[in-house]
Enzyme design. Structure first.
Site: not given
Ligand code: 3PG
Ligand code: MG
Length: 397
Positions: A38, A198, A355, A378
Protein backbone atom coordinates in the site's frame (compact mmCIF):
# COMPACT_ATOMS: atom_id res chain seq x y z
CA UNK A 1 -14.25 6.23 -16.62
CA UNK A 2 -11.67 8.41 -14.95
CA UNK A 3 -12.63 11.43 -17.01
CA UNK A 4 -15.67 11.79 -14.78
CA UNK A 5 -13.28 12.69 -11.96
CA UNK A 6 -10.94 15.59 -11.45
CA UNK A 7 -7.40 14.34 -11.24
CA UNK A 8 -4.00 15.84 -10.45
CA UNK A 9 -3.89 16.95 -14.09
CA UNK A 10 -6.64 19.46 -13.35
CA UNK A 11 -4.97 21.52 -10.63
CA UNK A 12 -1.91 23.70 -10.13
CA UNK A 13 -0.52 22.45 -6.84
CA UNK A 14 2.38 24.85 -6.44
CA UNK A 15 2.33 26.43 -3.00
CA UNK A 16 -0.97 24.76 -2.12
CA UNK A 17 -1.62 22.83 1.07
CA UNK A 18 -2.82 19.49 -0.28
CA UNK A 19 -4.67 17.21 2.14
CA UNK A 20 -4.09 13.72 0.75
CA UNK A 21 -6.20 10.86 2.12
CA UNK A 22 -4.11 7.70 1.81
CA UNK A 23 -4.48 4.17 3.16
CA UNK A 24 -1.66 3.54 5.62
CA UNK A 25 -3.49 0.60 7.18
CA UNK A 26 -0.61 -1.79 6.51
CA UNK A 27 0.17 -5.06 8.29
CA UNK A 28 2.77 -4.59 11.04
CA UNK A 29 4.82 -6.76 13.32
CA UNK A 30 5.78 -4.47 16.20
CA UNK A 31 7.29 -1.37 14.57
CA UNK A 32 7.99 -3.11 11.26
CA UNK A 33 5.75 -3.00 8.21
CA UNK A 34 5.44 -6.59 6.94
CA UNK A 35 3.84 -5.76 3.58
CA UNK A 36 4.59 -2.34 2.08
CA UNK A 37 2.42 -2.75 -1.03
CA UNK A 38 0.00 0.00 0.00
CA UNK A 39 2.91 2.36 0.66
CA UNK A 40 4.43 1.61 -2.75
CA UNK A 41 1.08 2.26 -4.43
CA UNK A 42 0.71 5.80 -3.05
CA UNK A 43 4.31 6.79 -3.74
CA UNK A 44 3.56 8.23 -7.20
CA UNK A 45 0.83 10.56 -5.93
CA UNK A 46 2.93 11.87 -3.04
CA UNK A 47 6.03 12.34 -5.18
CA UNK A 48 4.12 14.09 -7.93
CA UNK A 49 2.46 16.61 -5.61
CA UNK A 50 5.76 17.24 -3.83
CA UNK A 51 7.70 17.61 -7.09
CA UNK A 52 5.10 20.07 -8.36
CA UNK A 53 5.64 22.23 -5.26
CA UNK A 54 2.54 21.26 -3.28
CA UNK A 55 2.68 20.76 0.47
CA UNK A 56 1.69 17.13 0.99
CA UNK A 57 -0.35 16.63 4.18
CA UNK A 58 -1.19 12.97 4.64
CA UNK A 59 -4.38 11.89 6.41
CA UNK A 60 -4.99 8.25 7.25
CA UNK A 61 -6.38 5.81 9.79
CA UNK A 62 -4.63 2.87 11.34
CA UNK A 63 -6.49 -0.06 12.87
CA UNK A 64 -9.75 0.45 14.70
CA UNK A 65 -8.78 2.27 17.92
CA UNK A 66 -11.37 3.58 20.33
CA UNK A 67 -9.81 6.97 20.96
CA UNK A 68 -6.11 7.77 21.28
CA UNK A 69 -3.99 4.65 21.67
CA UNK A 70 -0.22 4.52 21.13
CA UNK A 71 -0.47 1.01 19.72
CA UNK A 72 -2.26 2.52 16.74
CA UNK A 73 0.08 5.43 16.11
CA UNK A 74 0.97 6.15 12.50
CA UNK A 75 4.47 7.28 13.51
CA UNK A 76 6.27 4.01 12.58
CA UNK A 77 4.25 3.81 9.35
CA UNK A 78 5.31 7.35 8.41
CA UNK A 79 8.94 6.30 8.91
CA UNK A 80 8.43 3.25 6.67
CA UNK A 81 6.77 5.47 4.07
CA UNK A 82 9.80 7.76 4.05
CA UNK A 83 11.96 4.71 3.23
CA UNK A 84 9.66 3.74 0.37
CA UNK A 85 9.40 7.19 -1.23
CA UNK A 86 12.99 8.12 -0.41
CA UNK A 87 11.98 11.53 0.89
CA UNK A 88 11.67 12.84 4.45
CA UNK A 89 8.21 12.53 5.97
CA UNK A 90 7.58 14.76 8.99
CA UNK A 91 5.09 13.66 11.62
CA UNK A 92 2.59 15.52 13.81
CA UNK A 93 1.07 13.97 16.92
CA UNK A 94 -2.46 15.00 16.09
CA UNK A 95 -4.48 15.46 12.91
CA UNK A 96 -6.33 18.59 14.14
CA UNK A 97 -5.85 21.43 16.60
CA UNK A 98 -2.74 23.45 17.44
CA UNK A 99 -0.29 20.58 16.95
CA UNK A 100 -1.47 19.97 13.39
CA UNK A 101 -1.81 23.69 12.56
CA UNK A 102 1.73 24.39 13.74
CA UNK A 103 3.21 21.50 11.77
CA UNK A 104 1.38 22.55 8.61
CA UNK A 105 2.38 26.19 9.15
CA UNK A 106 6.04 25.18 9.23
CA UNK A 107 5.91 23.42 5.86
CA UNK A 108 7.76 24.62 2.79
CA UNK A 109 6.65 23.89 -0.77
CA UNK A 110 7.32 20.23 -1.60
CA UNK A 111 7.43 19.12 2.06
CA UNK A 112 5.64 15.99 3.20
CA UNK A 113 3.89 15.74 6.56
CA UNK A 114 1.96 12.81 7.99
CA UNK A 115 -0.69 13.58 10.59
CA UNK A 116 -1.53 11.16 13.39
CA UNK A 117 -4.29 8.53 13.04
CA UNK A 118 -7.58 10.24 12.18
CA UNK A 119 -9.44 7.57 14.18
CA UNK A 120 -7.95 8.88 17.43
CA UNK A 121 -10.97 11.19 17.18
CA UNK A 122 -14.34 9.44 17.27
CA UNK A 123 -15.70 12.33 15.16
CA UNK A 124 -13.76 10.88 12.18
CA UNK A 125 -15.98 7.82 11.83
CA UNK A 126 -19.10 9.89 12.55
CA UNK A 127 -18.19 12.20 9.67
CA UNK A 128 -18.92 15.00 12.13
CA UNK A 129 -19.20 18.35 10.29
CA UNK A 130 -17.29 20.23 13.01
CA UNK A 131 -14.40 17.77 12.70
CA UNK A 132 -14.51 17.97 8.91
CA UNK A 133 -14.26 21.76 9.25
CA UNK A 134 -11.24 21.38 11.57
CA UNK A 135 -9.48 19.16 9.04
CA UNK A 136 -10.44 21.44 6.15
CA UNK A 137 -8.72 24.40 7.84
CA UNK A 138 -5.41 22.65 7.24
CA UNK A 139 -5.69 22.41 3.45
CA UNK A 140 -6.55 24.25 0.25
CA UNK A 141 -7.55 21.16 -1.71
CA UNK A 142 -8.33 17.49 -0.93
CA UNK A 143 -6.96 14.54 -2.86
CA UNK A 144 -8.41 11.08 -2.22
CA UNK A 145 -5.93 8.32 -3.00
CA UNK A 146 -7.44 5.69 -0.74
CA UNK A 147 -9.76 3.49 -2.80
CA UNK A 148 -9.37 0.79 -0.16
CA UNK A 149 -11.02 3.06 2.44
CA UNK A 150 -13.60 4.51 0.03
CA UNK A 151 -16.40 2.29 1.37
CA UNK A 152 -16.24 4.36 4.58
CA UNK A 153 -18.13 7.66 4.71
CA UNK A 154 -15.77 9.18 7.28
CA UNK A 155 -14.60 12.77 7.68
CA UNK A 156 -11.27 12.22 5.96
CA UNK A 157 -12.56 9.78 3.29
CA UNK A 158 -15.74 11.56 2.31
CA UNK A 159 -16.64 14.64 4.37
CA UNK A 160 -13.69 16.68 3.13
CA UNK A 161 -14.82 16.17 -0.45
CA UNK A 162 -17.81 18.43 0.26
CA UNK A 163 -15.70 21.13 1.94
CA UNK A 164 -12.69 21.47 -0.36
CA UNK A 165 -12.05 21.13 -4.10
CA UNK A 166 -11.71 17.33 -4.50
CA UNK A 167 -9.41 15.34 -6.78
CA UNK A 168 -8.62 11.66 -7.35
CA UNK A 169 -5.00 10.74 -6.67
CA UNK A 170 -3.04 8.57 -9.09
CA UNK A 171 -3.68 5.32 -7.21
CA UNK A 172 -7.38 6.02 -7.01
CA UNK A 173 -7.37 6.89 -10.70
CA UNK A 174 -5.56 3.66 -11.65
CA UNK A 175 -7.89 1.62 -9.47
CA UNK A 176 -11.07 3.15 -10.91
CA UNK A 177 -9.72 2.73 -14.40
CA UNK A 178 -8.84 -0.94 -13.89
CA UNK A 179 -12.07 -1.78 -12.10
CA UNK A 180 -14.14 0.07 -14.68
CA UNK A 181 -12.56 -2.05 -17.42
CA UNK A 182 -13.35 -5.20 -15.45
CA UNK A 183 -17.06 -4.83 -14.71
CA UNK A 184 -18.56 -1.53 -15.89
CA UNK A 185 -17.37 -1.55 -19.49
CA UNK A 186 -15.49 -4.82 -19.91
CA UNK A 187 -14.25 -6.62 -22.98
CA UNK A 188 -16.61 -9.62 -23.15
CA UNK A 189 -16.93 -12.45 -22.32
CA UNK A 190 -16.34 -11.81 -18.64
CA UNK A 191 -15.68 -14.53 -16.11
CA UNK A 192 -15.61 -14.16 -12.35
CA UNK A 193 -13.96 -16.58 -9.96
CA UNK A 194 -15.31 -16.29 -6.43
CA UNK A 195 -14.06 -18.39 -3.56
CA UNK A 196 -13.65 -18.17 0.16
CA UNK A 197 -15.21 -19.93 3.08
CA UNK A 198 -18.74 -18.64 3.31
CA UNK A 199 -21.68 -17.87 1.07
CA UNK A 200 -23.16 -15.78 3.87
CA UNK A 201 -20.50 -13.07 3.48
CA UNK A 202 -20.86 -12.93 -0.30
CA UNK A 203 -24.58 -13.19 -1.09
CA UNK A 204 -24.85 -9.60 -2.39
CA UNK A 205 -21.69 -10.04 -4.38
CA UNK A 206 -22.89 -13.24 -6.07
CA UNK A 207 -26.31 -11.75 -6.78
CA UNK A 208 -24.75 -8.75 -8.48
CA UNK A 209 -22.15 -10.73 -10.40
CA UNK A 210 -24.58 -13.15 -12.02
CA UNK A 211 -26.28 -10.19 -13.70
CA UNK A 212 -22.98 -8.83 -15.01
CA UNK A 213 -20.70 -11.70 -15.99
CA UNK A 214 -20.99 -14.45 -18.59
CA UNK A 215 -19.59 -17.18 -16.36
CA UNK A 216 -19.16 -17.48 -12.61
CA UNK A 217 -16.81 -20.02 -11.09
CA UNK A 218 -17.65 -20.77 -7.47
CA UNK A 219 -14.97 -22.45 -5.38
CA UNK A 220 -13.74 -22.69 -1.82
CA UNK A 221 -15.90 -23.61 1.16
CA UNK A 222 -18.81 -21.67 -0.31
CA UNK A 223 -19.03 -24.08 -3.25
CA UNK A 224 -19.99 -26.83 -0.77
CA UNK A 225 -23.16 -24.95 0.10
CA UNK A 226 -24.11 -24.84 -3.58
CA UNK A 227 -23.27 -28.54 -4.04
CA UNK A 228 -25.30 -29.44 -0.94
CA UNK A 229 -28.23 -27.41 -2.29
CA UNK A 230 -28.08 -29.53 -5.44
CA UNK A 231 -28.21 -32.75 -3.46
CA UNK A 232 -24.50 -33.60 -3.27
CA UNK A 233 -23.45 -35.23 0.02
CA UNK A 234 -20.54 -33.14 1.26
CA UNK A 235 -19.63 -35.16 4.38
CA UNK A 236 -18.03 -33.05 7.11
CA UNK A 237 -17.10 -30.23 4.74
CA UNK A 238 -17.67 -26.61 5.68
CA UNK A 239 -21.21 -25.99 4.50
CA UNK A 240 -23.92 -23.45 5.36
CA UNK A 241 -26.90 -25.81 5.04
CA UNK A 242 -29.35 -23.08 6.05
CA UNK A 243 -28.35 -21.16 2.91
CA UNK A 244 -29.38 -23.89 0.47
CA UNK A 245 -32.40 -21.89 -0.66
CA UNK A 246 -30.23 -18.81 -1.18
CA UNK A 247 -27.81 -20.84 -3.28
CA UNK A 248 -30.64 -22.15 -5.45
CA UNK A 249 -32.02 -18.63 -5.87
CA UNK A 250 -28.60 -17.43 -7.06
CA UNK A 251 -28.43 -20.33 -9.53
CA UNK A 252 -31.90 -19.44 -10.85
CA UNK A 253 -30.97 -15.78 -11.16
CA UNK A 254 -27.82 -16.73 -13.06
CA UNK A 255 -29.83 -18.85 -15.46
CA UNK A 256 -32.30 -16.02 -16.06
CA UNK A 257 -29.39 -13.65 -16.75
CA UNK A 258 -27.53 -16.00 -19.08
CA UNK A 259 -24.63 -16.49 -16.67
CA UNK A 260 -23.11 -19.98 -16.57
CA UNK A 261 -22.42 -21.18 -13.03
CA UNK A 262 -19.33 -23.37 -12.87
CA UNK A 263 -19.19 -25.48 -9.73
CA UNK A 264 -16.56 -28.09 -8.86
CA UNK A 265 -17.05 -31.48 -10.52
CA UNK A 266 -14.62 -33.26 -8.22
CA UNK A 267 -12.90 -32.51 -4.92
CA UNK A 268 -9.78 -33.07 -2.87
CA UNK A 269 -10.91 -34.63 0.37
CA UNK A 270 -9.04 -35.13 3.64
CA UNK A 271 -10.06 -36.34 7.08
CA UNK A 272 -8.31 -33.67 9.11
CA UNK A 273 -8.08 -29.93 8.65
CA UNK A 274 -4.28 -29.79 8.64
CA UNK A 275 -1.45 -29.20 6.21
CA UNK A 276 -0.08 -32.30 4.48
CA UNK A 277 -2.68 -34.60 5.99
CA UNK A 278 -3.39 -37.51 3.57
CA UNK A 279 -5.90 -36.55 0.87
CA UNK A 280 -7.40 -37.91 -2.35
CA UNK A 281 -9.49 -36.74 -5.27
CA UNK A 282 -13.11 -37.90 -5.22
CA UNK A 283 -16.02 -37.64 -7.60
CA UNK A 284 -18.97 -35.72 -6.20
CA UNK A 285 -21.04 -38.88 -5.90
CA UNK A 286 -18.45 -40.46 -3.59
CA UNK A 287 -17.48 -37.91 -0.94
CA UNK A 288 -16.91 -39.97 2.24
CA UNK A 289 -19.23 -39.21 5.18
CA UNK A 290 -16.26 -38.39 7.41
CA UNK A 291 -14.40 -36.47 4.69
CA UNK A 292 -13.82 -32.75 4.28
CA UNK A 293 -13.53 -31.03 0.90
CA UNK A 294 -10.42 -28.84 1.09
CA UNK A 295 -9.77 -28.04 -2.56
CA UNK A 296 -11.16 -28.45 -6.05
CA UNK A 297 -10.08 -31.64 -7.83
CA UNK A 298 -8.06 -32.07 -11.06
CA UNK A 299 -11.10 -32.22 -13.36
CA UNK A 300 -12.44 -29.04 -11.81
CA UNK A 301 -9.10 -27.34 -12.44
CA UNK A 302 -9.38 -28.30 -16.10
CA UNK A 303 -12.90 -26.90 -16.27
CA UNK A 304 -11.83 -23.65 -14.65
CA UNK A 305 -8.91 -23.28 -17.05
CA UNK A 306 -11.19 -24.00 -20.02
CA UNK A 307 -13.55 -21.29 -18.76
CA UNK A 308 -10.64 -18.87 -18.44
CA UNK A 309 -9.74 -19.73 -22.06
CA UNK A 310 -13.20 -18.66 -23.17
CA UNK A 311 -13.01 -15.32 -21.36
CA UNK A 312 -11.54 -11.96 -22.35
CA UNK A 313 -11.84 -10.48 -18.86
CA UNK A 314 -11.46 -12.10 -15.46
CA UNK A 315 -12.41 -10.76 -12.03
CA UNK A 316 -11.14 -12.86 -9.14
CA UNK A 317 -12.03 -12.73 -5.47
CA UNK A 318 -11.28 -15.47 -2.98
CA UNK A 319 -9.23 -18.69 -3.08
CA UNK A 320 -10.91 -21.86 -4.43
CA UNK A 321 -9.41 -24.10 -1.72
CA UNK A 322 -7.76 -23.97 1.69
CA UNK A 323 -4.72 -22.38 0.06
CA UNK A 324 -2.90 -21.60 3.33
CA UNK A 325 -2.25 -25.33 3.76
CA UNK A 326 -0.33 -27.47 1.29
CA UNK A 327 -1.35 -29.37 -0.75
CA UNK A 328 -4.78 -27.69 -0.64
CA UNK A 329 -3.36 -24.64 -2.42
CA UNK A 330 -3.15 -26.60 -5.66
CA UNK A 331 -6.43 -25.52 -7.27
CA UNK A 332 -5.93 -21.85 -6.44
CA UNK A 333 -2.31 -21.88 -7.61
CA UNK A 334 -3.21 -23.72 -10.84
CA UNK A 335 -5.98 -21.26 -11.71
CA UNK A 336 -3.85 -18.26 -10.79
CA UNK A 337 -0.94 -19.46 -12.92
CA UNK A 338 -3.23 -20.19 -15.83
CA UNK A 339 -4.84 -16.77 -15.67
CA UNK A 340 -1.43 -15.14 -15.37
CA UNK A 341 -0.17 -16.97 -18.47
CA UNK A 342 -3.25 -15.93 -20.47
CA UNK A 343 -2.72 -12.37 -19.32
CA UNK A 344 0.93 -12.42 -20.37
CA UNK A 345 -0.14 -13.80 -23.76
CA UNK A 346 -2.44 -10.74 -24.05
CA UNK A 347 -5.53 -12.94 -24.25
CA UNK A 348 -6.98 -11.87 -20.92
CA UNK A 349 -7.52 -8.78 -18.78
CA UNK A 350 -7.26 -10.03 -15.21
CA UNK A 351 -8.27 -8.10 -12.11
CA UNK A 352 -8.15 -9.44 -8.58
CA UNK A 353 -8.74 -8.07 -5.12
CA UNK A 354 -9.80 -8.72 -1.55
CA UNK A 355 -7.61 -9.63 1.43
CA UNK A 356 -7.05 -13.37 0.98
CA UNK A 357 -6.96 -13.11 -2.79
CA UNK A 358 -3.83 -10.99 -2.90
CA UNK A 359 -2.14 -13.34 -0.42
CA UNK A 360 -3.14 -16.31 -2.59
CA UNK A 361 -1.81 -14.72 -5.78
CA UNK A 362 1.41 -13.77 -4.04
CA UNK A 363 1.67 -17.36 -2.84
CA UNK A 364 1.21 -18.56 -6.43
CA UNK A 365 3.99 -16.16 -7.46
CA UNK A 366 1.88 -14.48 -10.15
CA UNK A 367 0.76 -11.22 -8.55
CA UNK A 368 2.91 -9.19 -10.96
CA UNK A 369 1.45 -10.91 -14.00
CA UNK A 370 -2.17 -9.96 -13.42
CA UNK A 371 -3.39 -6.84 -15.23
CA UNK A 372 -4.36 -5.22 -11.94
CA UNK A 373 -4.40 -6.27 -8.32
CA UNK A 374 -6.36 -4.18 -5.89
CA UNK A 375 -5.02 -3.82 -2.36
CA UNK A 376 -8.57 -3.15 -1.18
CA UNK A 377 -10.40 -5.62 1.04
CA UNK A 378 -13.86 -4.45 2.05
CA UNK A 379 -13.98 -1.72 -0.60
CA UNK A 380 -13.25 -4.26 -3.36
CA UNK A 381 -16.08 -6.48 -2.12
CA UNK A 382 -18.53 -3.58 -1.99
CA UNK A 383 -17.49 -2.60 -5.50
CA UNK A 384 -18.14 -6.20 -6.64
CA UNK A 385 -21.53 -5.98 -4.94
CA UNK A 386 -22.31 -3.02 -7.18
CA UNK A 387 -22.63 -0.61 -4.25
CA UNK A 388 -21.66 3.04 -4.63
CA UNK A 389 -18.55 3.84 -2.58
CA UNK A 390 -18.93 7.14 -0.69
CA UNK A 391 -15.25 8.09 -1.11
CA UNK A 392 -15.59 7.62 -4.88
CA UNK A 393 -19.04 9.19 -5.28
CA UNK A 394 -17.84 12.42 -3.69
CA UNK A 395 -15.13 12.72 -6.36
CA UNK A 396 -17.56 12.71 -9.25
CA UNK A 397 -17.73 15.96 -11.12
C1 3PG B 1 -8.62 -1.77 4.99
O1 3PG B 1 -7.57 -2.06 5.57
O2 3PG B 1 -9.34 -2.61 4.41
C2 3PG B 1 -9.02 -0.33 4.93
O3 3PG B 1 -7.99 0.48 5.36
C3 3PG B 1 -10.30 -0.07 5.70
O4 3PG B 1 -10.11 -0.34 7.05
P1 3PG B 1 -11.39 -0.51 8.00
O5 3PG B 1 -12.03 -1.81 7.56
O6 3PG B 1 -10.88 -0.56 9.41
O7 3PG B 1 -12.30 0.64 7.74
MG1 MG C 1 -10.52 -4.21 6.63
Amino acid sequence: MTNSFRTLDDVDMKGKRVLVRVDLNVPMDGDKVTDATRLERIASTITEISDKGGKVILLAHFGRPKGRDDKNSLKPVAAALADVIKKPVAFADDCVGDVAAKAVGAMKDGDILCLENTRFHSAEEKNDPAFVAELAKLGDIWVNDAFSAAHRAHASTEGLGHKLPAYAGRTMQAELDALGKALDAPTKPVIAIVGGAKVSSKIDLLENLVTKVDALVIGGGMANTFLHAQGVKVGKSLCEKDLAATALRIIDKAEASGCAIILPVDAIVAFHFAANTPSHAYGLDAIPDEGMILDVGPQSIERINAAIDDAATLVWNGPVGAFEMTPFDRGTVAGAKYAAARTKAKKLISVAGGGDTVAALNHAGVADDFSYISTAGGAFLEWMEGKPLPGVEVLKK
